[in-house]
Design a protein around this motif. Structure first.
Motif, PDB file in Angstrom:
ATOM      1  N   THR A 174      -2.497   4.413   9.178  1.00 35.60           N
ATOM      2  CA  THR A 174      -2.963   4.735   7.823  1.00 35.60           C
ATOM      3  C   THR A 174      -1.932   3.519   6.702  1.00 35.60           C
ATOM      4  O   THR A 174      -3.312   3.842   5.372  1.00 35.60           O
ATOM      5  CB  THR A 174      -3.066   5.444   6.829  1.00 35.60           C
ATOM      6  N   PHE A 175      -0.809   3.737   6.095  1.00 28.95           N
ATOM      7  CA  PHE A 175      -0.040   3.377   5.477  1.00 28.95           C
ATOM      8  C   PHE A 175      -0.764   2.204   5.474  1.00 28.95           C
ATOM      9  O   PHE A 175      -0.584   1.176   4.886  1.00 28.95           O
ATOM     10  CB  PHE A 175       1.565   3.599   5.897  1.00 28.95           C
TER      11      PHE A 175
ATOM     12  N   LEU B 213      -1.008   9.245   3.944  1.00 24.49           N
ATOM     13  CA  LEU B 213       0.508   9.152   3.337  1.00 24.49           C
ATOM     14  C   LEU B 213       1.093  10.155   2.458  1.00 24.49           C
ATOM     15  O   LEU B 213       2.569   9.292   2.846  1.00 24.49           O
ATOM     16  CB  LEU B 213      -0.525   8.204   1.935  1.00 24.49           C
TER      17      LEU B 213
ATOM     18  N   LEU C   3      -7.778   3.825  -1.303  1.00 24.99           N
ATOM     19  CA  LEU C   3      -7.433   4.378  -0.787  1.00 24.99           C
ATOM     20  C   LEU C   3      -8.707   4.237   0.527  1.00 24.99           C
ATOM     21  O   LEU C   3      -8.817   4.270   1.055  1.00 24.99           O
ATOM     22  CB  LEU C   3      -7.156   5.651  -1.116  1.00 24.99           C
TER      23      LEU C   3
ATOM     24  N   GLU D 157       4.978   9.792   2.928  1.00 28.28           N
ATOM     25  CA  GLU D 157       5.932   9.635   2.127  1.00 28.28           C
ATOM     26  C   GLU D 157       6.997  10.972   2.146  1.00 28.28           C
ATOM     27  O   GLU D 157       8.470  10.745   1.875  1.00 28.28           O
ATOM     28  CB  GLU D 157       5.777   9.615   0.707  1.00 28.28           C
TER      29      GLU D 157
ATOM     30  N   SER E  85      -5.199  10.297   1.717  1.00 24.33           N
ATOM     31  CA  SER E  85      -4.022  10.738   1.348  1.00 24.33           C
ATOM     32  C   SER E  85      -3.604  11.461   2.022  1.00 24.33           C
ATOM     33  O   SER E  85      -2.402  11.905   1.655  1.00 24.33           O
ATOM     34  CB  SER E  85      -5.034  11.053  -0.069  1.00 24.33           C
TER      35      SER E  85
ATOM     36  N   TRP F 267       0.106   8.245  10.764  1.00 23.53           N
ATOM     37  CA  TRP F 267       0.570   8.207   9.382  1.00 23.53           C
ATOM     38  C   TRP F 267       0.831   6.402   9.006  1.00 23.53           C
ATOM     39  O   TRP F 267       0.227   5.767   8.205  1.00 23.53           O
ATOM     40  CB  TRP F 267       2.060   8.205   9.124  1.00 23.53           C
TER      41      TRP F 267
ATOM     42  N   ILE G  36      -4.102   1.412   3.644  1.00 24.33           N
ATOM     43  CA  ILE G  36      -3.886   0.897   2.424  1.00 24.33           C
ATOM     44  C   ILE G  36      -2.522  -0.919   1.730  1.00 24.33           C
ATOM     45  O   ILE G  36      -3.201  -0.928   0.923  1.00 24.33           O
ATOM     46  CB  ILE G  36      -2.542   2.047   2.524  1.00 24.33           C
TER      47      ILE G  36
END
Length: 298
Positions: free
Chosen positions: A10-11, A38, A20, A42, A35, A7, A14
């Motif tokens: 990926t964050f 993310l 994305l 979140e 997605s 995660w 981005i």
């Protein structure tokens, strides 16, 4: 619940690329996979980390704070990965492939020991395989079904014909006479009285064959439900009973006389088989080697 390192990777992607799609390309995973990571992050933090605009992902204040917290530790991890990777030049790449059990047993099993990379085989339902491929959990799938994920491409490489077979000791003379005389209804009635083998996962073969050639739903239950089609072939070999299976899985047993090819139908039912891959992959050389092996076997 704990932090998931992917995660955070990926964050970071981005945050630094701004979109994305660009993050997906950098990480070699699908945009839906980005997605998903993310959204999970979140949900874990309880904060919105980006404002979604038409062209860019704009970090929120919480997003900026999180980035500042994680950037140095992630860079240290990446440096560590590079350092240890250089020290293991003989490290083998691992490729994950999704296919049905019988396809693996018939095509790849005998070649495993000669492959110059690690291989993980996963069995399951085709829709789940497509989803796992799209999310980066698989690198290649062999499937008769094409999905609609935009990040995936499908290449046709072979066909399988669905056929009616019988055990080598089965008396099929009356049935073959009816089929020869085109007495389809009578043949259907006779078949329903016989012993049948099937698998819980592949009842579609029976339903499709029956509806195509007899014009009705098969309103009977198989007598024996076994784990897979290979089990069907072994159970029928030199015994009595019927089943409906793909032709390539029973070719050897037919050639040896252990089972009989009874009927292919008036207009044979065929499925196109596809290689499914992501549009962007870092393992193209290894995937191509697997595809060549499979094509040669077929």
């Amino acid at each position: 619940m704990k932090w998931n390192l992917e995660w955070l990777r990926t964050f970071k992607a981005i945050y630094e690329t701004g979109t994305l799609s660009a993050a997906a390309q950098e990480l070699f995973i699908s945009q839906p996979g980005v997605s998903l990571h993310l959204n999970s992050l979140e949900a874990f933090t309880g904060h919105k980390l980006f404002d979604r605009s038409a062209r860019r992902m704009v970090p929120t204040e919480k997003g900026k704070i999180l980035y500042n917290y994680i950037i140095d530790p992630l860079k240290k991890l990446e440096t560590g990965e590079q350092h240890f990777h250089k020290r293991t030049l003989d490290e083998r790449i691992t490729i994950s492939v999704g296919m049905c059990f019988e396809t693996f047993q018939y095509t790849l099993e005998e070649h495993i020991a000669q492959l110059p990379f690690n291989l993980i085989i996963k069995f399951g339902e085709y829709p789940q395989m497509q989803q796992d491929l799209d999310n980066g959990l698989l690198d290649l799938i062999i499937t008769p079904q094409k999905g609609n994920q935009q990040n995936l491409i499908y290449q046709a490489f072979s066909k399988e014909r669905i056929v009616l077979i019988a055990g080598g000791q089965t008396d099929t003379a009356d049935l073959e006479a009816l089929l020869h005389d085109n007495k389809i209804k009578e043949a259907s009635m006779l078949l329903k009285k016989q012993l049948w083998y099937s698998t819980a996962a592949d009842m579609d073969h029976l339903r499709n064959f029956w509806s195509t050639h007899f014009g009705e739903h098969p309103d009977f239950s198989p007598n024996y439900i076994v784990p897979n089609i290979s089990s069907i072939i072994r159970c029928l070999s030199n015994n009595k009973g019927f089943s409906i299976v793909p032709d390539f899985l029973c070719a050897e047993a037919i050639a040896s006389g252990k089972i009989k090819l009874v009927w292919e139908g008036q207009s044979p039912v065929e499925n196109t088989l596809y290689f499914g891959t992501r549009k962007k992959t870092m393992y193209q050389e290894e995937i191509s080697q697997l595809e060549t092996l499979l094509q040669e076997k077929w």
